[in-house]
Structures are given as C-alpha cells and as structure tokens.
Motif scaffolding. Structure first.
Motif, PDB file in Angstrom:
ATOM      1  N   TYR A  74       5.502   8.214  -4.066  1.00  0.00           N
ATOM      2  CA  TYR A  74       4.685   7.009  -3.945  1.00  0.00           C
ATOM      3  C   TYR A  74       5.394   5.995  -3.063  1.00  0.00           C
ATOM      4  O   TYR A  74       6.613   6.010  -2.919  1.00  0.00           O
ATOM      5  CB  TYR A  74       4.355   6.386  -5.314  1.00  0.00           C
ATOM      6  N   THR A  75       4.586   5.134  -2.462  1.00  0.00           N
ATOM      7  CA  THR A  75       5.107   3.990  -1.726  1.00  0.00           C
ATOM      8  C   THR A  75       4.397   2.747  -2.245  1.00  0.00           C
ATOM      9  O   THR A  75       3.238   2.831  -2.660  1.00  0.00           O
ATOM     10  CB  THR A  75       4.878   4.118  -0.205  1.00  0.00           C
ATOM     11  N   VAL A  76       5.103   1.636  -2.208  1.00  0.00           N
ATOM     12  CA  VAL A  76       4.551   0.358  -2.676  1.00  0.00           C
ATOM     13  C   VAL A  76       4.500  -0.588  -1.494  1.00  0.00           C
ATOM     14  O   VAL A  76       5.502  -0.792  -0.803  1.00  0.00           O
ATOM     15  CB  VAL A  76       5.415  -0.238  -3.817  1.00  0.00           C
ATOM     16  N   GLU A  77       3.344  -1.179  -1.295  1.00  0.00           N
ATOM     17  CA  GLU A  77       3.139  -2.178  -0.237  1.00  0.00           C
ATOM     18  C   GLU A  77       2.732  -3.484  -0.914  1.00  0.00           C
ATOM     19  O   GLU A  77       1.757  -3.500  -1.676  1.00  0.00           O
ATOM     20  CB  GLU A  77       2.040  -1.684   0.695  1.00  0.00           C
ATOM     21  N   LEU A  78       3.483  -4.551  -0.669  1.00  0.00           N
ATOM     22  CA  LEU A  78       3.134  -5.860  -1.230  1.00  0.00           C
ATOM     23  C   LEU A  78       2.412  -6.676  -0.177  1.00  0.00           C
ATOM     24  O   LEU A  78       2.854  -6.756   0.969  1.00  0.00           O
ATOM     25  CB  LEU A  78       4.384  -6.591  -1.714  1.00  0.00           C
ATOM     26  N   ILE A  79       1.308  -7.312  -0.572  1.00  0.00           N
ATOM     27  CA  ILE A  79       0.480  -8.082   0.342  1.00  0.00           C
ATOM     28  C   ILE A  79       0.365  -9.506  -0.196  1.00  0.00           C
ATOM     29  O   ILE A  79       0.007  -9.699  -1.351  1.00  0.00           O
ATOM     30  CB  ILE A  79      -0.912  -7.458   0.471  1.00  0.00           C
ATOM     31  N   GLY A  80       0.680 -10.453   0.632  1.00  0.00           N
ATOM     32  CA  GLY A  80       0.535 -11.847   0.224  1.00  0.00           C
ATOM     33  C   GLY A  80       1.839 -12.534  -0.111  1.00  0.00           C
ATOM     34  O   GLY A  80       2.879 -12.046  -0.165  1.00  0.00           O
TER      35      GLY A  80
END
Length: 80
Positions: A74-80
């Motif tokens: 899995y990869t985690v992308e944070l937005i904001g």
C-alpha cells in the motif's frame, strides 16, 4: 486533511482479476497491453492537521485493517 490509500497485490502474488481485465482489454481491441494489476483506492477524511501524525495514523489503519501486509502493498497519499 484527506488520505488516499492505494492497495495492490504484491508482485509475487497472482492477480486473477488483473489477468481477466487484461484479456477483456485485448478482446476489445486494445493491443499492446502486457500486464494489468488490479487494486483498490480508499479515501479517508481526517481531523488531524499534523502531516506526520496523520501519516502514522493512516499507516496503522492499513496495517491493522485496510491492507493485508502478507499479500498486499500500500501507499499513502496525504492531500491538504
């Protein structure tokens, strides 16, 4: 803050859904598709404002529920 988690099967794990998609694409005339891997995207809205804490928290969610670390990456992308 929003987190977007991409979960896919590890490369060493057979992906029958990806293979079926690849065959269907070929049957529809989309030539040149050599390999298809299928996965899922999970979006989570977080109240956390600290990026480091948010990353840590979402990774814990992935390790405990959202992904099976034995067969999935899995990869985690944070937005904001």
């Amino acid at each position: 803050m929003k987190a977007r988690v991409h979960v896919t099967l590890k490369r060493a794990v057979l992906d029958p859904q990806g293979q079926a998609i690849g065959r269907a694409l070929s049957g529809l005339g989309f030539d040149g598709v050599e390999n298809v891997r299928q996965g899922k995207v999970i979006e989570i809205d977080l109240a956390e404002t600290d990026r480091g804490k948010a990353q840590e928290r979402v990774r814990a969610m992935c390790d405990r529920l959202l992904a099976n670390p034995v067969i999935e990456d899995y990869t985690v992308e944070l937005i904001g």
